[in-house]
Design a protein around this motif. Sequence first.
Motif, PDB file in Angstrom:
ATOM      1  N   ASP A  71       0.832  -1.209   0.000  1.00  0.00           N
ATOM      2  CA  ASP A  71       0.000   0.000   0.000  1.00  0.00           C
ATOM      3  C   ASP A  71       0.867   1.261   0.000  1.00  0.00           C
ATOM      4  OD1 ASP A  71      -2.628   1.229   0.127  1.00  0.00           O
ATOM      5  OD2 ASP A  71      -2.060   1.859   2.146  1.00  0.00           O
ATOM      6  N   ASP A  72       1.945   1.240   0.759  1.00  0.00           N
ATOM      7  CA  ASP A  72       2.861   2.393   0.765  1.00  0.00           C
ATOM      8  C   ASP A  72       3.442   2.643  -0.622  1.00  0.00           C
ATOM      9  OD1 ASP A  72       2.432   2.808   3.429  1.00  0.00           O
ATOM     10  OD2 ASP A  72       4.261   1.812   4.114  1.00  0.00           O
ATOM     11  N   ARG A  73       3.805   1.547  -1.314  1.00  0.00           N
ATOM     12  CA  ARG A  73       4.367   1.707  -2.646  1.00  0.00           C
ATOM     13  C   ARG A  73       3.306   2.234  -3.620  1.00  0.00           C
ATOM     14  NH1 ARG A  73       9.134   0.387  -5.220  1.00  0.00           N
ATOM     15  NH2 ARG A  73       9.829   0.556  -3.060  1.00  0.00           N
ATOM     16  N   PHE A  74       2.059   1.760  -3.477  1.00  0.00           N
ATOM     17  CA  PHE A  74       0.986   2.246  -4.350  1.00  0.00           C
ATOM     18  C   PHE A  74       0.746   3.744  -4.134  1.00  0.00           C
ATOM     19  CE2 PHE A  74      -1.340  -2.096  -4.890  1.00  0.00           C
ATOM     20  CZ  PHE A  74      -0.271  -2.545  -5.639  1.00  0.00           C
ATOM     21  N   LYS A  75       0.771   4.179  -2.880  1.00  0.00           N
ATOM     22  CA  LYS A  75       0.572   5.603  -2.602  1.00  0.00           C
ATOM     23  C   LYS A  75       1.706   6.433  -3.210  1.00  0.00           C
ATOM     24  CE  LYS A  75      -2.037   4.906   1.680  1.00  0.00           C
ATOM     25  NZ  LYS A  75      -2.019   4.979   3.153  1.00  0.00           N
ATOM     26  N   TRP A  76       2.906   5.905  -3.084  1.00  0.00           N
ATOM     27  CA  TRP A  76       4.047   6.606  -3.688  1.00  0.00           C
ATOM     28  C   TRP A  76       3.878   6.701  -5.202  1.00  0.00           C
ATOM     29  CZ3 TRP A  76       7.458   4.585  -7.294  1.00  0.00           C
ATOM     30  CH2 TRP A  76       8.574   5.379  -7.601  1.00  0.00           C
ATOM     31  N   LYS A  77       3.415   5.611  -5.826  1.00  0.00           N
ATOM     32  CA  LYS A  77       3.206   5.605  -7.276  1.00  0.00           C
ATOM     33  C   LYS A  77       2.153   6.630  -7.679  1.00  0.00           C
ATOM     34  CE  LYS A  77       4.039   3.921 -11.380  1.00  0.00           C
ATOM     35  NZ  LYS A  77       5.369   4.063 -12.008  1.00  0.00           N
ATOM     36  N   GLY A  78       1.090   6.713  -6.890  1.00  0.00           N
ATOM     37  CA  GLY A  78       0.045   7.688  -7.178  1.00  0.00           C
ATOM     38  C   GLY A  78       0.566   9.115  -7.129  1.00  0.00           C
ATOM     39  N   ARG A  79       1.406   9.397  -6.135  1.00  0.00           N
ATOM     40  CA  ARG A  79       1.973  10.744  -6.029  1.00  0.00           C
ATOM     41  C   ARG A  79       2.889  11.049  -7.215  1.00  0.00           C
ATOM     42  NH1 ARG A  79       2.435   9.106  -0.531  1.00  0.00           N
ATOM     43  NH2 ARG A  79       4.655   8.630  -0.833  1.00  0.00           N
ATOM     44  N   LYS A  85       2.549  14.064  -9.980  1.00  0.00           N
ATOM     45  CA  LYS A  85       3.611  15.036 -10.280  1.00  0.00           C
ATOM     46  C   LYS A  85       3.855  15.135 -11.787  1.00  0.00           C
ATOM     47  CE  LYS A  85       6.251  14.526  -5.988  1.00  0.00           C
ATOM     48  NZ  LYS A  85       7.538  14.046  -5.414  1.00  0.00           N
ATOM     49  N   ARG A  86       3.842  13.972 -12.452  1.00  0.00           N
ATOM     50  CA  ARG A  86       4.128  13.952 -13.887  1.00  0.00           C
ATOM     51  C   ARG A  86       2.879  14.179 -14.734  1.00  0.00           C
ATOM     52  NH1 ARG A  86       7.687   9.535 -12.260  1.00  0.00           N
ATOM     53  NH2 ARG A  86       6.066   8.025 -12.809  1.00  0.00           N
ATOM     54  N   LYS A  87       1.761  14.451 -14.052  1.00  0.00           N
ATOM     55  CA  LYS A  87       0.481  14.702 -14.729  1.00  0.00           C
ATOM     56  C   LYS A  87       0.096  13.556 -15.647  1.00  0.00           C
ATOM     57  CE  LYS A  87       1.076  19.712 -14.543  1.00  0.00           C
ATOM     58  NZ  LYS A  87       1.104  20.992 -15.306  1.00  0.00           N
ATOM     59  N   GLU A  88       0.224  12.322 -15.105  1.00  0.00           N
ATOM     60  CA  GLU A  88      -0.133  11.126 -15.855  1.00  0.00           C
ATOM     61  C   GLU A  88      -1.519  10.618 -15.500  1.00  0.00           C
ATOM     62  OE1 GLU A  88       2.969   8.438 -14.852  1.00  0.00           O
ATOM     63  OE2 GLU A  88       4.401   9.269 -16.291  1.00  0.00           O
ATOM     64  N   GLY A  89      -2.283  11.433 -14.757  1.00  0.00           N
ATOM     65  CA  GLY A  89      -3.599  10.990 -14.334  1.00  0.00           C
ATOM     66  C   GLY A  89      -3.522  10.168 -13.069  1.00  0.00           C
ATOM     67  N   ARG A  90      -4.618   9.455 -12.802  1.00  0.00           N
ATOM     68  CA  ARG A  90      -4.666   8.625 -11.599  1.00  0.00           C
ATOM     69  C   ARG A  90      -4.514   7.152 -11.964  1.00  0.00           C
ATOM     70  NH1 ARG A  90     -10.220  10.383  -8.996  1.00  0.00           N
ATOM     71  NH2 ARG A  90     -10.780  10.059 -11.188  1.00  0.00           N
TER      72      ARG A  90
END
Length: 818
Positions: free
Chosen positions: A626-634, A638-643
């Motif tokens: 879950d921590d890694r998924f949250k990091w990926k979402g952030r 940042k790169r404006k790749e959507g969600r």
Amino acid sequence: MVLAIDDFGVSHLKLKDLIDFCKDTGLQSSVAASRNATIKLLGALHKFVGPDIKGFLADVKPALLSALDAEYEKNPFEGASAIPKKTVRTSESMTSVSGVLIGRFDLSRLKLSIEFMEEANKRIQPTGTGELFGALRGRLYDSNKNLIMTALTTIGGVASAMGPAVEKPSKGVLSDILKCLGDNKKHMRECVLNTLDSWVAAVHLDKMIPYIIAALFESKLGADGRKDLFDWLSKQLSGLSEFPDAIHLLKPAGSAMMDKSADVRKAAEGCISEIFRVCGQEMIERNLKDIHGPALALVLERVRPANVYQESFESTKTITMGPSSKTSSKVVKAASNGISKHSNRSISSRVLPTKGSKPEPAMSIQDRAVQSQALLNVKDSNKEDRERMVVRRFKFEEPRMEQIQDLEGDMMKYFREDLNRRLLSPDFKKQVDGLEMLQKALPSIGNEIVEVLDILLKWFVLQFCKSNTTCLLKVLEFLPALFNLLRDEAYILSESEAAIFLPCLIEKLGHNIEKVREKMRELAKQILHAYSATKSFPYILEGLRSKNNRTRIECADLVGFLIDQHGAEISGQLKSLQLVASLTTERDGETRKAALNTLATGYQILGEDIWRYLGKLTDAQKSMIDDRFKWKGREMEKRKEGRPGDARAALRRSVRENGSDIAEQSGEVSQSVSGSILARKNSGTQELQVERHIMPHAFTSASGPMDWNEALDIISFSSAEQSVEGMKVVCHELAQATSDAEGSVMDELVKDADRLVSCLANKVARTFDFSLTGASSRSCKYVLNTLMQTFQNKVLAHAVKESTLDISDNGASTLAFG
């Protein structure tokens, strides 16, 4: 027992059995009186046997050894003066052999026999010595090494004393002597060689050859033993000017040239040189038919005179013979094995070098004849028969000896002699030369390469399993060129070819050299052009179970690559992500990191749906992931790749909201999705893409038609009702392809057979499971209709049938419907 020994001595006893009984039973007793009585018994034996008894009791506890030593002092060794008080009326158990007395099989008696032979001036008549050799033969398998060496010395002494007559009564004891060379102690092997020296002096080498050949092929002999025996043979042959019987040693010596041990290879090479000298080249050539594989290539090099052997690997190179040569018109007829019957008098002309130029070795007539042939002989290649013999498994197993021998036979049959000789040479430089020969000819031999591709892949596997980095890097330079050729030829690997090569490639992805890993990583991705992601995926998953951490890391990264670039193709196998998730519990930090990165890639594509595929997780795993998924979402934000999951959700939403007008969104959605997972790369044949036919009005919007790829995406990711629209498009495309006279449309659809069957296989399971919400009769009807239309087309049905071989239970259902 003590009283019996005092009265009758030890001549009627089996001493070893008695000593073993004392050691294993008497001295191990928990009753002190029994142990004391055993110590007295061993003391009585000491009086007749002497200090040699201690060698049998070396592993006894120190306290007991001290007690035994004290008892030995009470019963000192009396030697010949120890005369029994009583005698037995029956015949003596000791065998009298012309003045040599051999008692039961104890060490002291063997040593005594050597003294008797010395006193008899080493002259023994063979009469009645059969039992003697039987007794000595048994001692060669004793657990006491000292006893074995003494027996060997005795046998050597008896052979010297008897002379040539020793051969008859010995009855094959020589084979037992040679087996002792398998001992890992150098002193023991030296003792065997001394015995062989005595034996060859008595019976001559020709009588020993059959036993030596059998010993050289004995697997238990060991590298040290084979090396010592070849050295001994070279020494014996060096003292002979002519010895025709040595030709029988050529086959085992040639085979030993491929031994793993460098010492064995060197010793075998020296022995071959002596065999050539004492047999002569003509005899060698007549017996080459008994040698196969790399051994033959090595022997051929030595048979051909160095001044006519051409090392050049350019198959098209020729040397013009000078017009003034007196021998230019002479032709030497080659023997059936490719060697001239008179190659020891080979006739060749030389091109006179110009001033300052380096003279090149002349090419023999045989070499020119060889190089005029095709590099690969694919006539009657029997590829289908070979492929039927391949055992298809995902897990890699090292090639077995019989498999290597079969490979060598196939290469000799289908590869030109000079190419085969180089590829099977133990010298890696010559192997590199062979690969360069192939690489230069590659553009012009595409069809031939396809016919022997399974043989080539087996040879590559063999090189992957060796430790020579130079040759491995050359192989990894050649393979991308090979797979580019296959892509240009629009060739797809068969199931057998994949089973030969992929398990090895996946396992060796974890090579300890970074440069090698990089090349293998790129090769694994390139192979997806020749073997679909759907079928390659199980091999990569097997790599996640490897014992090599680096292999698991590379395979985890490859899973992430497949999700990102080929997600639609492996959509039916996403449950395997639980294997990746299991790696998050590994101790190795790099392994955990690779697994988390792959899961993060899946999260970017699938969004929260990914949790459905990860199986049961511990709280610690859930927290880590879950921590890694949250990091990926952030990072995406940042790169404006959507969600996370936007691409997949956009496609689903478009189908749900717009129905048949999904084509209006197809441009934007397909562009975003195809850059990641939803568009299949058609194996480098983009230039061959054929423009799709326009859809009927029901599926057409102002922006244009919804194409084949979008239809498959909708079938894969949408609900049962929504996927109907995708199946309508597929059915229309199939109908158009069937009616296409040129067949170009069908050719394009066949390339997507893997993806089509994956979509339909998963849809069958979901559509006909009426326990699920959303199942409908309309969806059932269209699934069946699509299946029927697929299998009614013979070309596509064949491709689909091939594709379903690696699909799981769902695929079996699909094939059954077909």
